[in-house]
Write a protein that holds these residues in place. Sequence first.
Motif, PDB file in Angstrom:
ATOM      1  N   MET A 132       0.811  -1.213   0.000  1.00  0.00           N
ATOM      2  CA  MET A 132       0.000   0.000   0.000  1.00  0.00           C
ATOM      3  C   MET A 132       0.846   1.265   0.000  1.00  0.00           C
ATOM      4  O   MET A 132       0.465   2.283  -0.580  1.00  0.00           O
TER       5      MET A 132
ATOM      6  N   MET B 205       0.443   4.022  -2.808  1.00  0.00           N
ATOM      7  CA  MET B 205       0.248   5.435  -2.493  1.00  0.00           C
ATOM      8  C   MET B 205       1.245   6.304  -3.248  1.00  0.00           C
ATOM      9  O   MET B 205       0.890   7.382  -3.751  1.00  0.00           O
TER      10      MET B 205
ATOM     11  N   GLU C  55      -1.192   9.384  -3.836  1.00  0.00           N
ATOM     12  CA  GLU C  55      -2.299   9.482  -2.884  1.00  0.00           C
ATOM     13  C   GLU C  55      -1.793  10.024  -1.552  1.00  0.00           C
ATOM     14  O   GLU C  55      -0.729   9.635  -1.065  1.00  0.00           O
TER      15      GLU C  55
ATOM     16  N   LEU D 193      -7.226   4.693   0.840  1.00  0.00           N
ATOM     17  CA  LEU D 193      -5.926   4.032   0.715  1.00  0.00           C
ATOM     18  C   LEU D 193      -4.971   4.503   1.804  1.00  0.00           C
ATOM     19  O   LEU D 193      -4.240   3.700   2.392  1.00  0.00           O
TER      20      LEU D 193
ATOM     21  N   THR E 174      -3.460   2.115   4.784  1.00  0.00           N
ATOM     22  CA  THR E 174      -2.014   1.939   4.938  1.00  0.00           C
ATOM     23  C   THR E 174      -1.594   2.158   6.385  1.00  0.00           C
ATOM     24  O   THR E 174      -0.820   1.372   6.952  1.00  0.00           O
TER      25      THR E 174
ATOM     26  N   TRP F 254      -8.611  -1.504   1.812  1.00  0.00           N
ATOM     27  CA  TRP F 254      -8.781  -0.393   0.877  1.00  0.00           C
ATOM     28  C   TRP F 254     -10.206  -0.349   0.331  1.00  0.00           C
ATOM     29  O   TRP F 254     -10.894   0.671   0.417  1.00  0.00           O
TER      30      TRP F 254
ATOM     31  N   ARG G  95     -13.380   2.257   1.127  1.00  0.00           N
ATOM     32  CA  ARG G  95     -13.987   3.040   0.041  1.00  0.00           C
ATOM     33  C   ARG G  95     -15.492   2.808  -0.016  1.00  0.00           C
ATOM     34  O   ARG G  95     -16.273   3.744  -0.223  1.00  0.00           O
TER      35      ARG G  95
END
Length: 313
Positions: free
Chosen positions: A49, A53, A58, A191, A195, A241, A245
């Motif tokens: 992750m 990212m 991200e 995300l 993480t 993740w 979402r």
Amino acid sequence: MTLFLAYCLLAIGQAAIGVNVVAGKFLIDDGVPIHVYLCGRFMASTVLMMILMYLLKESLLVKERNISHLSKRDWFFLSMQALTGGFLFNVLFYWGIQYTTAISAGIISSALPAIMALCAFFFLGEKLNKAKYLGIMLAMVGILVINLDNTNHSTHVTGSFLGDFVILISMVPEALYSIFNKFTNQKVTPLGGATVVNFMIFLMLLPLGAYEFVSNDLSGIVLSSWVLLLLTGFASMFFFWFWSRGLLHVPASSAAIFTSVLPVSTTVMAWAFLHEQFGLYDAIGMCLVLFSIAIGTGWLSGLLSKKNNRAIS
């Protein structure tokens, strides 16, 4: 994001847990200690992750919120997500299953949709309408039907009260993970939050994993098992993740219905990869679970109302 896509992400997230259940069963039977498996899995998912990212550029914080940092309250709820859905659930589940049968664990896991819906009602004040009640009940019945088939063909010893009780308790932190996620998902990106949570879980598991790593002889474990352990990090990444979402757009009480995808996906993958028996009860149970999702999400009632409107016009 459309509501349908959010539902798909929730379903994929739960199916990803099923991947790790089947892979974890294989690895533990192959001699990999439980906490070595869990620690390695979350280490791999954290690294994956972080890389994702970086590639997607991200950030941790939601830019639209115009906030520069997280408060102590936000860090508390992120820590509680790691403690409940990551550390406590996994440690309790794998500890309990040592003292009971997989059949008993599957039956007890059917309580998860109801536990999560009740947590959403008490902690988030989300109302449960008739459709959600019916959807949750059908999901539980469907999972119970699946496990009736396992009971008829079981050659395992019966479970103990201790193991069954620990499995039941593990469902509570699993449900609470989604509740705590609701307190932070408007400030952190899915995300980025996933993480951070995975890294916290890894740190929590590290002492147990390190102890088992140095105190056990792992020379007999083949290279392919270590590779599979690292690959389970992908499944963990998809759960944390995608589930985060999906929860951005779906109430926790509605998302509770999608937790029934976990035992269904586990059954399918156990049949496909572990060559466990797939029978009529499994098929009936899966149909009930899919029907419960259609009712609980309102998709079926919406489809019927559209047909009625067309018939009237």
